[in-house]
Design a protein around this motif. Sequence first.
Motif, PDB file in Angstrom:
ATOM      1  N   ILE A   1     101.803 -33.318  10.742  1.00 32.20           N
ATOM      2  CA  ILE A   1     102.202 -32.518   9.584  1.00 32.20           C
ATOM      3  C   ILE A   1     101.241 -31.350   9.399  1.00 32.20           C
ATOM      4  O   ILE A   1     101.652 -30.208   9.132  1.00 32.20           O
ATOM      5  CB  ILE A   1     102.260 -33.383   8.310  1.00 32.20           C
ATOM      6  N   LEU A   2      99.945 -31.596   9.547  1.00 32.92           N
ATOM      7  CA  LEU A   2      98.967 -30.516   9.438  1.00 32.92           C
ATOM      8  C   LEU A   2      99.147 -29.487  10.551  1.00 32.92           C
ATOM      9  O   LEU A   2      98.985 -28.283  10.340  1.00 32.92           O
ATOM     10  CB  LEU A   2      97.550 -31.092   9.463  1.00 32.92           C
ATOM     11  N   VAL A   3      99.479 -29.982  11.747  1.00 33.12           N
ATOM     12  CA  VAL A   3      99.751 -29.061  12.856  1.00 33.12           C
ATOM     13  C   VAL A   3     100.972 -28.190  12.530  1.00 33.12           C
ATOM     14  O   VAL A   3     100.966 -26.976  12.777  1.00 33.12           O
ATOM     15  CB  VAL A   3      99.971 -29.835  14.167  1.00 33.12           C
ATOM     16  N   ALA A   4     102.013 -28.806  11.975  1.00 36.29           N
ATOM     17  CA  ALA A   4     103.196 -28.042  11.587  1.00 36.29           C
ATOM     18  C   ALA A   4     102.847 -26.998  10.528  1.00 36.29           C
ATOM     19  O   ALA A   4     103.393 -25.884  10.532  1.00 36.29           O
ATOM     20  CB  ALA A   4     104.283 -28.975  11.062  1.00 36.29           C
TER      21      ALA A   4
ATOM     22  N   GLN B   1      92.861 -25.150  24.308  1.00 33.14           N
ATOM     23  CA  GLN B   1      92.876 -26.612  24.324  1.00 33.14           C
ATOM     24  C   GLN B   1      91.665 -27.130  25.101  1.00 33.14           C
ATOM     25  O   GLN B   1      91.381 -26.682  26.206  1.00 33.14           O
ATOM     26  CB  GLN B   1      94.162 -27.127  24.987  1.00 33.14           C
ATOM     27  N   SER B   2      90.970 -28.075  24.490  1.00 30.69           N
ATOM     28  CA  SER B   2      89.811 -28.671  25.155  1.00 30.69           C
ATOM     29  C   SER B   2      90.232 -29.655  26.235  1.00 30.69           C
ATOM     30  O   SER B   2      89.447 -29.975  27.134  1.00 30.69           O
ATOM     31  CB  SER B   2      88.926 -29.388  24.127  1.00 30.69           C
ATOM     32  N   ARG B   3      91.462 -30.121  26.153  1.00 26.61           N
ATOM     33  CA  ARG B   3      92.002 -31.042  27.143  1.00 26.61           C
ATOM     34  C   ARG B   3      93.511 -30.853  27.216  1.00 26.61           C
ATOM     35  O   ARG B   3      94.135 -30.415  26.249  1.00 26.61           O
ATOM     36  CB  ARG B   3      91.659 -32.493  26.782  1.00 26.61           C
ATOM     37  N   PRO B   4      94.133 -31.123  28.341  1.00 27.54           N
ATOM     38  CA  PRO B   4      95.585 -30.932  28.466  1.00 27.54           C
ATOM     39  C   PRO B   4      96.359 -31.992  27.692  1.00 27.54           C
ATOM     40  O   PRO B   4      95.816 -33.022  27.285  1.00 27.54           O
ATOM     41  CB  PRO B   4      95.825 -31.046  29.971  1.00 27.54           C
ATOM     42  N   GLY B   5      97.635 -31.717  27.496  1.00 26.27           N
ATOM     43  CA  GLY B   5      98.508 -32.699  26.866  1.00 26.27           C
ATOM     44  C   GLY B   5      98.652 -32.493  25.371  1.00 26.27           C
ATOM     45  O   GLY B   5      98.077 -31.590  24.768  1.00 26.27           O
ATOM     46  N   LEU B   6      99.450 -33.379  24.778  1.00 31.07           N
ATOM     47  CA  LEU B   6      99.773 -33.274  23.356  1.00 31.07           C
ATOM     48  C   LEU B   6      98.546 -33.426  22.477  1.00 31.07           C
ATOM     49  O   LEU B   6      98.355 -32.676  21.520  1.00 31.07           O
ATOM     50  CB  LEU B   6     100.819 -34.331  22.994  1.00 31.07           C
ATOM     51  N   VAL B   7      97.691 -34.379  22.817  1.00 35.17           N
ATOM     52  CA  VAL B   7      96.494 -34.600  22.001  1.00 35.17           C
ATOM     53  C   VAL B   7      95.593 -33.366  22.035  1.00 35.17           C
ATOM     54  O   VAL B   7      95.050 -32.939  21.010  1.00 35.17           O
ATOM     55  CB  VAL B   7      95.727 -35.844  22.495  1.00 35.17           C
TER      56      VAL B   7
ATOM     57  N   ARG C   1      94.519 -31.068  18.793  1.00 33.89           N
ATOM     58  CA  ARG C   1      93.128 -30.767  18.485  1.00 33.89           C
ATOM     59  C   ARG C   1      92.869 -29.263  18.503  1.00 33.89           C
ATOM     60  O   ARG C   1      92.136 -28.739  17.661  1.00 33.89           O
ATOM     61  CB  ARG C   1      92.219 -31.466  19.485  1.00 33.89           C
ATOM     62  N   GLY C   2      93.484 -28.588  19.461  1.00 32.57           N
ATOM     63  CA  GLY C   2      93.316 -27.142  19.537  1.00 32.57           C
ATOM     64  C   GLY C   2      93.873 -26.426  18.322  1.00 32.57           C
ATOM     65  O   GLY C   2      93.239 -25.510  17.778  1.00 32.57           O
ATOM     66  N   MET C   3      95.051 -26.840  17.874  1.00 32.99           N
ATOM     67  CA  MET C   3      95.662 -26.217  16.706  1.00 32.99           C
ATOM     68  C   MET C   3      94.825 -26.451  15.453  1.00 32.99           C
ATOM     69  O   MET C   3      94.612 -25.530  14.654  1.00 32.99           O
ATOM     70  CB  MET C   3      97.077 -26.762  16.493  1.00 32.99           C
ATOM     71  N   LEU C   4      94.348 -27.678  15.278  1.00 29.12           N
ATOM     72  CA  LEU C   4      93.619 -28.008  14.050  1.00 29.12           C
ATOM     73  C   LEU C   4      92.207 -27.431  14.034  1.00 29.12           C
ATOM     74  O   LEU C   4      91.583 -27.366  12.973  1.00 29.12           O
ATOM     75  CB  LEU C   4      93.577 -29.526  13.863  1.00 29.12           C
TER      76      LEU C   4
END
Length: 206
Positions: A51-54, A86-92, A96-99
């Motif tokens: 939700i915060l990412v959205a 992004q510090s790492r690939p993928g959804l996680v 983390r990158g967005m937040l």
Amino acid sequence: MTTPAIISARTWRATLHLILDLPLGVVSFSYVVSLFCFGVGSVMTFVGLPILVACVAGARAFGTMERARTRALLGEEIPAPAPVTQSRPGLVGWIRGMLSDGASWRAALYAFLLLPMGVLGFTLAVTLWSVGISATLYPLYHWVFPRYVGWPGYKLWENNGHSHYISTLPEIAATCVAGIVLVLVATQVVKSLAAVRRAMARGLLA
């Protein structure tokens, strides 16, 4: 030859920008506040972070539109912020990158501040322009009141059964002069508010 501010396209584009701030501010404020509050309140569950990412992703997309609007109406070119890293690939890693992306949170702050700025800009611009122009043109339509309304002029106030109308020649002239002053004030207020909005866009959307 310098174009008078009242007939300058720049002035009226800035006025349109200030007027549009209010409806856009209602939408952006509601979006950011509702998602941020819901996201923070449910951050301990699995739905809080998405939700915060959205919230910030939507604000970042809104910022793209606002940069285009600022360029079209205020003549200010705002560079786009750097892409989210992004510090790492993928959804996680994307979450983390967005937040952790400062530009996204600044865009959310912009979306939040747009409502109070919209209320201020809309109120001042609409009030000053409408009152100033109508008062300036009053000598041209004063005749409407005695002919069609039955009043000797525009009713300025009514108190304890006593009404005062703008009907005498000095009053009509004074109203016209006051309207011209308000129009001149309106051009300066619009110019000043537009400068504030440019600074706000530069500081929060770049």
